[in-house]
Design an enzyme around this catalytic site. Structure first.
Site, PDB file in Angstrom:
ATOM      1  N   GLU A 169       0.883  -0.212  -4.627  1.00 54.12           N
ATOM      2  CA  GLU A 169       0.038   0.394  -5.313  1.00 54.12           C
ATOM      3  C   GLU A 169       0.477   1.993  -5.515  1.00 54.12           C
ATOM      4  O   GLU A 169       1.105   2.749  -4.395  1.00 54.12           O
ATOM      5  CB  GLU A 169      -0.866   0.534  -4.305  1.00 54.12           C
ATOM      6  CG  GLU A 169      -2.147   1.731  -4.555  1.00 54.12           C
ATOM      7  CD  GLU A 169      -2.515   2.568  -3.227  1.00 54.12           C
ATOM      8  OE1 GLU A 169      -3.831   2.842  -3.283  1.00 54.12           O
ATOM      9  OE2 GLU A 169      -1.811   2.621  -2.614  1.00 54.12           O
TER      10      GLU A 169
ATOM     11  N   ASP B   2       0.781  -1.302   0.125  1.00 50.59           N
ATOM     12  CA  ASP B   2       0.082   0.114  -0.190  1.00 50.59           C
ATOM     13  C   ASP B   2       0.868   1.177   0.109  1.00 50.59           C
ATOM     14  O   ASP B   2       1.838   1.393   0.759  1.00 50.59           O
ATOM     15  CB  ASP B   2      -0.989   0.005   1.296  1.00 50.59           C
ATOM     16  CG  ASP B   2      -1.874   1.356   1.362  1.00 50.59           C
ATOM     17  OD1 ASP B   2      -2.846   1.021   0.312  1.00 50.59           O
ATOM     18  OD2 ASP B   2      -1.632   2.225   2.055  1.00 50.59           O
TER      19      ASP B   2
END
Length: 467
Positions: A248, A221
């Site tokens: 991401e 993330d």
């Protein structure tokens, strides 16, 4: 792999001929079971496997509190799994339930920062005195769910964080990777971890524990907010062995955009990891926009507007898009999203990710999407054609028609009128006197002559599969 650069647009109703070919690539579909409890995932293990999914990405697993979905992205302690989705034992049971049915678990990883707890304390000791007291008062339980380390002490202290400061310029890699994500109005932000030796070792110990339980993939993330040095220090060759790692990094497009050039390209080049294919997503958005052309989807890799298949996680929506006000403009029209899913699951290239939530956004668009009939029928086509090369047979502004060798044909029409495409069945290697049945509508094409007409209804997709 990239598609060949030879392109040939084919008008409606005329004969289609060879256009664009890619070589073979296989990628199992990932179900993003967003904010599902580990018990729920485990209870649905057979259903998930039967629907054709081979991987399940679950929400971050560590110590965190708060019922809101975003609280899962604010870690307090890596050493135990204890949050509203379940604990370490629930997590292990989930992995075993899925493994028994041939499905792997991917874990969502948050290594950029720790929880913003400025409202309840001023120090940067994590997990902090309140949580340590909780551990002590229920020592038998917490010792039973400890994954590594000594939970009688804090994991991190003030020396393990960058100096406080909020990001103001999101185009500046220095600010983005060393300053904090803040909410405004005096919010001091999420304490930003410094990748010193201690921090890196604890993060590696956490990943190694998850691997020992059977985790086969890691989603990183907010990878944009970590230096590549930090990422490479944690994800060393031992950690990466046998697992799929992807980051991401949200961008507004591909090569030539600041976010791609400043963040995504360096990440891909310096880590070797995969990433969400936001460049392709932007091409999808443009193709389905008013006045946009489907020719954007013919060969986006050739122009740096899609990631190489081995590094691409493809999607039509991610959890950040509906759940964050700043990204909601990227939500596709519901019909366009269905057509985009047909493209993602019909094409050769990348690892498709299907997002399914419990209506956290309030849109009621993705609640139980994982078992929606159109999605499961698209996955059936995807699984049946894995490893088959892709050839774009015909396209214009309204539609694209491509095949997966002789096994399947995909037609996607974004416009308000039906499209007819005459295909040279012999030239394309299609089988005569065999049914090609659309997995979505049941429409059947039976080829009995050299030239065969494929009709793609208005605002529809067809995924014809050889029977």
């Amino acid at each position: 792999m990239s598609l060949k650069s030879k392109l040939k647009a084919v008008a409606v109703g005329v004969t289609a001929s060879f256009a664009v070919v890619s070589t073979s690539s296989s990628a199992d579909v990932i179900l993003h079971a967003f904010n599902w409890t580990y018990d729920e995932v485990a209870s649905k293990a057979s259903e998930i496997a039967n629907l054709g999914y081979k991987k399940v990405l679950v929400s971050p697993a560590y110590k965190s509190t708060g019922s809101q979905w975003w609280a899962r992205y604010q870690p307090q302690d890596y050493r135990v799994i204890d949050n509203p989705l379940g604990d370490t034992n629930d997590f292990k049971a989930m992995i075993n339930a899925l493994k028994a049915r041939g499905v792997d678990v991917y874990a969502d990883i948050v290594f950029n920062h720790m929880a913003n707890e400025s409202a309840i304390r001023s120090d940067l000791n994590y997990p902090g005195s309140n949580v340590l007291s909780q551990y002590s008062s229920s020592s038998s339980y917490y010792n039973s769910i400890t994954m590594f380390g000594n939970i009688s002490n804090n994991l991190f202290g003030s020396g393990d964080f960058h100096a406080p400061g909020c990001i103001s310029n999101y185009s500046d890699p220095g600010e983005v990777q060393y300053y904090r994500l803040c909410g405004g109005n005096g919010d001091p932000g999420l304490p930003d971890l410094d990748p010193n030796n201690w921090v890196v070792q604890q993060q590696k110990s956490y990943l190694q524990a998850l691997k020992s339980y059977g985790v086969k993939g890691f989603r990183v993330d907010a990878a944009k907010h970590m230096t590549n040095y930090h990422i490479n220090a944690v994800f060393d060759s031992n950690i990466k062995n046998g697992v799929h790692v992807f980051g991401e990094i949200i961008t507004s497009g591909g090569a030539g955009t600041n976010e791609y050039d400043a963040f995504l390209a360096p990440y891909l080049n310096n880590t070797g990891h995969a990433a969400y294919d936001f460049p392709l997503f932007e091409q999808i958005r443009q193709a389905f926009s008013f006045g946009g052309s489907m020719n954007r989807l013919v060969d986006p890799i050739a122009y740096g507007q899609a990631l190489p298949p081995s590094k691409a996680i493809t999607f039509s929506v991610t959890h950040d898009i509906p759940l964050n006000d700043g990204f909601r403009y990227q939500i596709l029209d519901a019909t366009d999203e269905t057509l985009a899913n047909a493209y993602i699951l019909g094409r050769d290239g990348g690892t498709p990710l299907m997002y399914s939530d419990h209506n956290e956004s309030g849109d009621n668009r993705w609640n139980n999407l994982y078992k929606r009939s159109d999605i499961t029928n698209m996955i059936r086509f995807h699984n049946a054609t894995q490893g088959r090369s892709m050839e774009v047979v015909a396209y214009n502004d309204c539609y694209i028609l491509f095949q997966r060798e002789h096994v399947g044909m995909v037609g996607i029409n974004k416009c308000g009128s039906g499209q007819n495409v005459s295909v040279d069945a012999d030239a394309e290697g299609l089988y005569w006197y065999r049914n090609y049945t659309d997995t979505l509508s049941g429409n059947t094409q039976y080829i009995t002559s050299k030239f065969h007409n494929f009709h793609i209804p208005a605002r529809s997709a067809r995924m014809w599969l050889l029977q």
